[in-house]
Design a protein around this motif. Structure first.
Motif, short mmCIF file in Angstrom:
data_model
loop_
_atom_site.label_atom_id
_atom_site.label_comp_id
_atom_site.label_asym_id
_atom_site.label_seq_id
_atom_site.Cartn_x
_atom_site.Cartn_y
_atom_site.Cartn_z
N UNK A 1 -44.42 4.95 26.42
CA UNK A 1 -43.58 6.14 26.38
C UNK A 1 -42.29 5.83 25.63
N UNK A 2 -41.98 6.64 24.64
CA UNK A 2 -40.66 6.63 24.03
C UNK A 2 -39.76 7.40 24.98
N UNK A 3 -38.77 6.75 25.54
CA UNK A 3 -37.96 7.37 26.58
C UNK A 3 -37.13 8.54 26.08
N UNK A 4 -36.96 8.66 24.76
CA UNK A 4 -36.24 9.80 24.23
C UNK A 4 -37.15 11.01 23.99
N UNK A 5 -38.44 10.85 24.29
CA UNK A 5 -39.43 11.92 24.12
C UNK A 5 -39.80 12.42 25.52
N UNK A 6 -39.32 13.59 25.88
CA UNK A 6 -39.51 14.07 27.24
C UNK A 6 -40.98 14.29 27.59
N UNK A 7 -41.76 14.74 26.61
CA UNK A 7 -43.19 14.94 26.87
C UNK A 7 -43.86 13.61 27.18
N UNK A 8 -43.50 12.56 26.44
CA UNK A 8 -44.07 11.24 26.69
C UNK A 8 -43.64 10.71 28.06
N UNK A 9 -42.40 10.94 28.42
CA UNK A 9 -41.90 10.50 29.73
C UNK A 9 -42.65 11.23 30.84
N UNK A 10 -42.85 12.52 30.68
CA UNK A 10 -43.56 13.29 31.70
C UNK A 10 -44.98 12.78 31.88
N UNK A 11 -45.63 12.46 30.76
CA UNK A 11 -47.00 11.93 30.84
C UNK A 11 -47.01 10.58 31.54
N UNK B 1 -32.25 1.30 11.13
CA UNK B 1 -32.70 2.65 10.80
C UNK B 1 -32.42 3.64 11.92
N UNK B 2 -31.58 3.27 12.88
CA UNK B 2 -31.29 4.16 14.00
C UNK B 2 -30.55 5.40 13.51
N UNK B 3 -31.01 6.55 13.93
CA UNK B 3 -30.39 7.81 13.53
C UNK B 3 -29.04 7.97 14.23
N UNK B 4 -28.11 8.72 13.64
CA UNK B 4 -26.83 8.97 14.30
C UNK B 4 -27.06 9.60 15.67
N UNK B 5 -26.38 9.07 16.65
CA UNK B 5 -26.53 9.61 18.00
C UNK B 5 -27.67 9.03 18.80
N UNK B 6 -28.51 8.18 18.16
CA UNK B 6 -29.67 7.64 18.87
C UNK B 6 -29.25 6.80 20.07
N UNK B 7 -28.22 5.98 19.90
CA UNK B 7 -27.79 5.11 21.01
C UNK B 7 -27.45 5.94 22.24
N UNK C 1 -27.88 6.84 27.43
CA UNK C 1 -27.35 7.73 28.45
C UNK C 1 -28.36 8.83 28.81
N UNK C 2 -28.67 9.67 27.82
CA UNK C 2 -29.47 10.86 28.12
C UNK C 2 -30.86 10.52 28.64
N UNK C 3 -31.52 9.55 28.00
CA UNK C 3 -32.88 9.19 28.42
C UNK C 3 -32.89 8.55 29.80
N UNK D 1 -20.73 -1.73 19.01
CA UNK D 1 -19.87 -0.69 19.58
C UNK D 1 -20.64 0.55 20.02
N UNK D 2 -21.56 1.12 19.19
CA UNK D 2 -22.30 2.31 19.64
C UNK D 2 -23.14 2.03 20.89
N UNK D 3 -23.70 0.82 20.96
CA UNK D 3 -24.50 0.46 22.14
C UNK D 3 -23.61 0.32 23.36
N UNK D 4 -22.50 -0.40 23.21
CA UNK D 4 -21.60 -0.62 24.34
C UNK D 4 -21.07 0.69 24.88
N UNK D 5 -20.61 1.56 23.97
CA UNK D 5 -20.05 2.85 24.41
C UNK D 5 -21.11 3.71 25.09
N UNK D 6 -22.31 3.75 24.53
CA UNK D 6 -23.36 4.61 25.09
C UNK D 6 -23.91 4.06 26.40
#
Length: 243
Positions: free
Chosen positions: A64-74, A96-102, A107-109, A146-151
Motif C-alpha cells: 500500500x502506498x500510504x498516500x493512496x487512500x484506496x490502497x490504504x483502505x484495501x 523526484x519527490x513532488x512538492x508537498x509530498x513530505x 503528516x496527512x497519511x 528540512x522538508x522531512x523534519x518539518x513534516x
C-alpha cells in the motif's frame, strides 16, 4: 496493553528494510502476527515476512502506498483488527519527490491510516521519528532534510492532538525518537551529499544507536506501561541536554 505480544496483530509501515524490517522481525519473534507494509519493494517485504515465518513466527507482506487512500483502505480490509500500529514509513528526500509530498506522507497519511485502521481496544500506536524532526523547532538540520523534519514534526503534533480522543477509546500513542542511525536511508542520503556527516555526528554524540538497538526500543514501546503521548529517546544525549 500488557507486555505480551502473543496472538497480537501488528502492522509495520515501511517494513521492507532498515528500522521497519528489524522492527517487524522483533515483533514476530515476540509472538505477534506481523503485517509488513511496503510501497514498491515486494521482494524485500516478502523476504522479511519469510524470515519471520522461518524463525517460527507468522507474517504477511502487504502492499500500500500510504498516500493512496484506496490502497490504504484495501490494506486495512485485508488486515482486519490491529493491536499494534507502528508508523515507521516516511520520506521526502527523494530527488523526484513532488512538492508537498513530505507533508502528505509524514503528516496527512499518518492521520489517515490511524483513522482507517481497525484498532482494538487497548491498541498501541508507535510513531517513529528522528531527533532532527522531534527537535525541529530547537535545532537546525541539513537543508535536504528540512522538508522531512518539518513534516514529521507536523505529523507528530497532529497525532498528539488526537491523544484525548484515542484515550477515550483505550488506545495509546508512544513516540520513539532516535539520533542518526547508520545504515538507514536518511543517513545514507545525507552521507552521499555531505561526506563525513555520519562521522561528524558520531563525534559530537559520542556514539550512534544501531538499527537493531533502535528497533528494540520501538518494539518495547509497543507494550511498555507508558502514558499516552510519552516520548522514548534513543541516543543523542546532546539533544536532550539542549532541550
Amino acid at each position: 496493553m500488557n507486555g505480551s505480544l502473543a496472538r497480537r496483530v501488528a502492522l509495520v509501515t515501511g517494513g521492507s528494510r532498515g528500522i521497519g524490517a528489524e522492527t517487524a522481525r522483533l515483533l514476530g519473534a515476540a509472538g505477534a502476527h506481523v503485517f509488513v507494509n511496503y510501497r514498491e519493494k515486494a521482494r524485500r517485504a516478502q523476504r522479511v515476512a519469510r524470515e519471520i515465518t522461518d524463525a517460527g513466527g507468522t507474517a504477511t507482506a502487504v502492499r500500500a502506498d500510504l498516500t493512496d487512500q484506496a490502497a490504504v483502505s484495501a490494506m486495512v480490509g485485508e488486515i482486519g483488527r490491529l493491536d499494534v500500529l507502528v508508523l515507521n514509513a516516511s520520506g521526502g528526500m527523494e530527488r523526484d519527490a513532488a512538492p508537498g509530498y513530505a507533508l502528505r506522507l509524514n503528516r496527512d497519511a499518518q492521520l489517515a491510516l490511524v483513522d482507517a485502521a481497525v484498532l482494538a481496544p487497548s491498541a498501541r500506536i508507535v510513531f517513529v521519528t528522528s531527533h532532527q524532526a522531534h527537535f525541529h523547532r530547537e535545532r537546525a538540520t541539513h537543508p535536504e532534510y528540512e522538508p522531512v523534519a518539518a513534516s514529521k514534526r507536523a505529523g507528530e503534533d497532529a497525532l498528539r492532538a488526537r491523544v484525548p480522543e484515542l484515550t477515550e477509546r483505550g488506545i495509546g500513542l508512544v513516540v520513539v525518537s532516535g539520533d542518526m542511525i547508520e545504515g538507514t536511508t536518511t543517513a545514507t542520503l545525507l552521507e552521499r551529499r555531505h561526506p563525513g556527516t555520519i562521522d561528524d555526528r558520531r563525534g559530537r554524540a559520542g556514539s550512534l544507536p544501531t538499527i537493531a538497538e533502535f528497533a528494540a526500543e520501538v518494539v518495547a514501546a509497543a507494550t511498555a506501561p507508558l502514558e499516552s503521548g510519552h516520548t522514548v529517546y534513543v541516543g543523542g544525549g546532546d539533544y536532550l541536554e539542549a532541550a
